[in-house]
Scaffold this motif. Sequence first.
Motif: not given
Length: 83
Positions: A33-39, A64-71
């Motif tokens: 929800t924030k405009k910040k860099i995420i890992i 879905n495309e990146g197969c992201i598990a968490k951030w």
Amino acid sequence: MRTGKEQVCMVDFIEGAKWRINSVWHDATEKPTKKKIIIVVTDDGYMLQISFIIGADDWDEFVNEGCIAKWCYKEDLLPNMEE
């Protein structure tokens, strides 16, 4: 002066540190929800730094495309240098 409780304190400290590290991570179903860099961490364990543009990028498609598990927000992983 030692009281014999040092081992208990060490275990408590380690568990607290693990909790703090893990508390900043969000499940991929939760949208930033924030405009910040995420890992992000992918399903196969890769860790990547990205910029997700809120309102312009489609989070569900990205996950879905990146197969992201968490951030997490990058700044939440960095130590607080304020004194």
